[in-house]
Design a protein around this motif. Structure first.
Motif, PDB file in Angstrom:
ATOM      1  N   LEU A 110      61.712   3.931 -19.548  1.00 57.33           N
ATOM      2  CA  LEU A 110      60.529   4.791 -19.656  1.00 57.33           C
ATOM      3  C   LEU A 110      60.064   5.156 -18.255  1.00 57.33           C
ATOM      4  O   LEU A 110      59.893   4.285 -17.400  1.00 57.33           O
ATOM      5  N   GLY A 111      59.876   6.447 -18.009  1.00 53.28           N
ATOM      6  CA  GLY A 111      59.365   6.896 -16.723  1.00 53.28           C
ATOM      7  C   GLY A 111      57.872   7.128 -16.794  1.00 53.28           C
ATOM      8  O   GLY A 111      57.364   7.658 -17.797  1.00 53.28           O
ATOM      9  N   ILE A 112      57.156   6.713 -15.756  1.00 58.74           N
ATOM     10  CA  ILE A 112      55.707   6.880 -15.745  1.00 58.74           C
ATOM     11  C   ILE A 112      55.215   7.030 -14.313  1.00 58.74           C
ATOM     12  O   ILE A 112      55.833   6.518 -13.369  1.00 58.74           O
ATOM     13  N   TYR A 113      54.117   7.745 -14.153  1.00 54.60           N
ATOM     14  CA  TYR A 113      53.482   7.937 -12.849  1.00 54.60           C
ATOM     15  C   TYR A 113      52.124   7.242 -12.871  1.00 54.60           C
ATOM     16  O   TYR A 113      51.179   7.746 -13.467  1.00 54.60           O
ATOM     17  N   PRO A 114      52.011   6.081 -12.242  1.00 59.97           N
ATOM     18  CA  PRO A 114      50.759   5.321 -12.283  1.00 59.97           C
ATOM     19  C   PRO A 114      49.531   6.085 -11.795  1.00 59.97           C
ATOM     20  O   PRO A 114      48.417   5.821 -12.253  1.00 59.97           O
ATOM     21  N   GLU A 115      49.711   7.042 -10.870  1.00 63.72           N
ATOM     22  CA  GLU A 115      48.561   7.795 -10.369  1.00 63.72           C
ATOM     23  C   GLU A 115      47.930   8.661 -11.452  1.00 63.72           C
ATOM     24  O   GLU A 115      46.763   9.031 -11.357  1.00 63.72           O
ATOM     25  N   GLY A 116      48.708   9.031 -12.461  1.00 66.56           N
ATOM     26  CA  GLY A 116      48.163   9.807 -13.569  1.00 66.56           C
ATOM     27  C   GLY A 116      48.121  11.301 -13.351  1.00 66.56           C
ATOM     28  O   GLY A 116      47.824  12.055 -14.270  1.00 66.56           O
ATOM     29  N   THR A 117      48.405  11.765 -12.152  1.00 67.25           N
ATOM     30  CA  THR A 117      48.439  13.190 -11.859  1.00 67.25           C
ATOM     31  C   THR A 117      49.194  13.373 -10.556  1.00 67.25           C
ATOM     32  O   THR A 117      49.374  12.415  -9.796  1.00 67.25           O
ATOM     33  N   ARG A 118      49.625  14.587 -10.293  1.00 65.56           N
ATOM     34  CA  ARG A 118      50.307  14.826  -9.026  1.00 65.56           C
ATOM     35  C   ARG A 118      49.319  14.707  -7.866  1.00 65.56           C
ATOM     36  O   ARG A 118      48.163  15.106  -7.972  1.00 65.56           O
ATOM     37  N   SER A 119      49.794  14.168  -6.773  1.00 70.13           N
ATOM     38  CA  SER A 119      48.954  14.019  -5.594  1.00 70.13           C
ATOM     39  C   SER A 119      48.468  15.385  -5.114  1.00 70.13           C
ATOM     40  O   SER A 119      49.268  16.302  -4.959  1.00 70.13           O
ATOM     41  N   PRO A 120      47.173  15.535  -4.871  1.00 73.73           N
ATOM     42  CA  PRO A 120      46.663  16.826  -4.407  1.00 73.73           C
ATOM     43  C   PRO A 120      46.937  17.100  -2.936  1.00 73.73           C
ATOM     44  O   PRO A 120      46.839  18.238  -2.485  1.00 73.73           O
ATOM     45  N   ASP A 121      47.316  16.069  -2.178  1.00 77.54           N
ATOM     46  CA  ASP A 121      47.470  16.266  -0.733  1.00 77.54           C
ATOM     47  C   ASP A 121      48.607  15.450  -0.113  1.00 77.54           C
ATOM     48  O   ASP A 121      48.682  15.308   1.105  1.00 77.54           O
ATOM     49  N   GLY A 122      49.503  14.931  -0.942  1.00 82.34           N
ATOM     50  CA  GLY A 122      50.643  14.194  -0.425  1.00 82.34           C
ATOM     51  C   GLY A 122      50.406  12.715  -0.205  1.00 82.34           C
ATOM     52  O   GLY A 122      51.347  11.971   0.085  1.00 82.34           O
ATOM     53  N   ARG A 123      49.162  12.258  -0.352  1.00 80.93           N
ATOM     54  CA  ARG A 123      48.872  10.840  -0.204  1.00 80.93           C
ATOM     55  C   ARG A 123      49.077  10.122  -1.534  1.00 80.93           C
ATOM     56  O   ARG A 123      49.144  10.752  -2.588  1.00 80.93           O
ATOM     57  N   LEU A 124      49.163   8.802  -1.494  1.00 82.14           N
ATOM     58  CA  LEU A 124      49.358   7.990  -2.692  1.00 82.14           C
ATOM     59  C   LEU A 124      48.014   7.452  -3.142  1.00 82.14           C
ATOM     60  O   LEU A 124      47.294   6.819  -2.365  1.00 82.14           O
ATOM     61  N   TYR A 125      47.684   7.683  -4.414  1.00 78.78           N
ATOM     62  CA  TYR A 125      46.359   7.323  -4.917  1.00 78.78           C
ATOM     63  C   TYR A 125      46.376   6.086  -5.825  1.00 78.78           C
ATOM     64  O   TYR A 125      47.435   5.642  -6.269  1.00 78.78           O
ATOM     65  N   ARG A 126      45.206   5.569  -6.080  1.00 79.03           N
ATOM     66  CA  ARG A 126      45.001   4.373  -6.899  1.00 79.03           C
ATOM     67  C   ARG A 126      45.671   4.541  -8.262  1.00 79.03           C
ATOM     68  O   ARG A 126      45.552   5.578  -8.909  1.00 79.03           O
ATOM     69  N   GLY A 127      46.374   3.514  -8.690  1.00 85.14           N
ATOM     70  CA  GLY A 127      47.067   3.588  -9.969  1.00 85.14           C
ATOM     71  C   GLY A 127      46.165   3.279 -11.150  1.00 85.14           C
ATOM     72  O   GLY A 127      45.222   2.488 -11.044  1.00 85.14           O
ATOM     73  N   TYR A 211      48.115   5.388   1.689  1.00 84.13           N
ATOM     74  CA  TYR A 211      47.446   5.012   0.439  1.00 84.13           C
ATOM     75  C   TYR A 211      45.955   5.320   0.501  1.00 84.13           C
ATOM     76  O   TYR A 211      45.295   5.112   1.521  1.00 84.13           O
ATOM     77  N   VAL A 212      45.420   5.803  -0.629  1.00 84.94           N
ATOM     78  CA  VAL A 212      43.993   6.078  -0.771  1.00 84.94           C
ATOM     79  C   VAL A 212      43.476   5.271  -1.961  1.00 84.94           C
ATOM     80  O   VAL A 212      43.972   5.434  -3.076  1.00 84.94           O
ATOM     81  N   ASP A 213      42.512   4.401  -1.742  1.00 83.52           N
ATOM     82  CA  ASP A 213      42.023   3.528  -2.807  1.00 83.52           C
ATOM     83  C   ASP A 213      40.962   4.218  -3.661  1.00 83.52           C
ATOM     84  O   ASP A 213      39.803   3.797  -3.744  1.00 83.52           O
ATOM     85  N   GLU A 214      41.363   5.313  -4.271  1.00 80.26           N
ATOM     86  CA  GLU A 214      40.509   6.035  -5.210  1.00 80.26           C
ATOM     87  C   GLU A 214      41.421   6.818  -6.139  1.00 80.26           C
ATOM     88  O   GLU A 214      42.584   7.073  -5.815  1.00 80.26           O
ATOM     89  N   TYR A 215      40.893   7.192  -7.304  1.00 81.83           N
ATOM     90  CA  TYR A 215      41.708   7.960  -8.236  1.00 81.83           C
ATOM     91  C   TYR A 215      41.897   9.380  -7.731  1.00 81.83           C
ATOM     92  O   TYR A 215      40.991   9.984  -7.163  1.00 81.83           O
ATOM     93  N   ALA A 216      43.078   9.904  -7.973  1.00 82.34           N
ATOM     94  CA  ALA A 216      43.377  11.271  -7.556  1.00 82.34           C
ATOM     95  C   ALA A 216      42.677  12.266  -8.455  1.00 82.34           C
ATOM     96  O   ALA A 216      42.625  12.107  -9.674  1.00 82.34           O
ATOM     97  N   SER A 217      42.141  13.299  -7.851  1.00 83.18           N
ATOM     98  CA  SER A 217      41.560  14.410  -8.590  1.00 83.18           C
ATOM     99  C   SER A 217      42.631  15.461  -8.766  1.00 83.18           C
ATOM    100  O   SER A 217      43.500  15.630  -7.913  1.00 83.18           O
ATOM    101  N   LYS A 218      42.567  16.191  -9.876  1.00 79.93           N
ATOM    102  CA  LYS A 218      43.563  17.242 -10.105  1.00 79.93           C
ATOM    103  C   LYS A 218      43.369  18.427  -9.157  1.00 79.93           C
ATOM    104  O   LYS A 218      44.294  19.146  -8.855  1.00 79.93           O
ATOM    105  N   THR A 219      42.147  18.644  -8.706  1.00 74.43           N
ATOM    106  CA  THR A 219      41.854  19.847  -7.949  1.00 74.43           C
ATOM    107  C   THR A 219      41.598  19.622  -6.476  1.00 74.43           C
ATOM    108  O   THR A 219      41.632  20.544  -5.689  1.00 74.43           O
TER     109      THR A 219
END
Length: 244
Positions: A110-127, A211-219
């Motif tokens: 099973l493939g999954i992306y823990p961030e829940g959305t594509r990174s808005p700026d190339g950084r890795l966000y909180r899973g 790494y960014v210790d916050e959830y990624a926003s879609k926008t």
């Protein structure tokens, strides 16, 4: 199942011809048995590059249900063996968890992306902790995966991928992560956060992202408000497991 290999066979030659694709750590992906491949998410094509390099095994993603509402896209995702997934949170998220568990119980990848959305700026966000709940409930290993360069192939907002130019794409698999020490704690939020953070840390080591210790926003890269960090959001597999 035949459709999956057909689609892969058709897409593999042009992708290999168009991009400089290199794989590292492929031996870490089990040749049989259930496992979760957890990766960073930079491009819509991430869900093509990972299955492309995994040999002789199908990688299933839960595609957002929107893709199945139009025949223009539904035929492709069904042929590729992907599974429709509602993305509205709450009970819909629980149903998604059950669907994903069925994939793992059948001994599949099973493939999954823990961030829940594509990174808005190339950084890795909180899973988000859906990946941890799955790993603990199904008692399966998690294979961390770091993708590098896929955002150059198809940046967020672009409708068609860039072709040619010898763009480098790297798909790096880390050693399987065993979370048996947390067995029976799939409802323990502290255990889920610990497991998720460990997975994301390994992804960071493989991808080289900041790494960014916050959830990624879609926008944008703005953090999500604290009020949004409810239990439903924490356990949500993602509102765009396949892509956004």
């Amino acid at each position: 199942m035949v459709g999956y290999w057909l689609v892969k066979g058709v897409l593999k030659p042009p992708l290999l011809a168009a991009y400089d694709i290199k794989t590292e750590g492929l031996e870490n992906v089990p040749k049989k048995g259930a496992a979760i491949i957890a990766a960073n998410h930079l491009s819509f094509l991430d869900s093509f590059f990972i299955p492309l390099v995994v040999k002789r095994r199908k990688v299933t993603y839960l595609a957002k249900a929107d893709y199945f509402k139009s025949w223009k896209t539904a035929w492709f995702f069904k042929t590729a063996g992907q599974i429709s997934c509602e993305r509205e949170g709450g009970k819909k998220s629980e149903q998604s968890l059950e669907i994903a568990l069925d994939v793992l119980k059948d001994g599949n990848l099973l493939g999954i992306y823990p961030e829940g959305t594509r990174s808005p700026d190339g950084r890795l966000y909180r899973g988000r902790t859906g990946v941890a709940r799955l790993a603990l409930a199904a008692k399966v290993p998690v294979i961390p995966c770091g993708l590098v360069g896929t955002e150059a192939v198809m940046p967020k907002g672009r409708k068609l991928p860039k072709m040619g130019g010898n763009i480098e794409v790297r798909v790096r698999f880390g050693k399987p992560l065993d979370f048996s020490r947390f067995e029976g704690r799939e409802q323990d939020r502290f255990a889920l956060r610990s497991v998720t953070d460990e997975i994301v840390y390994e992804i960071m080591q493989l991808s080289g992202q900041r790494y960014v210790d916050e959830y990624a926003s879609k926008t944008s890269s703005e953090p999500m408000p604290e009020s949004a960090r409810s239990l439903d959001e924490e356990i949500d597999l993602s509102d765009e497991i396949l892509a956004g």
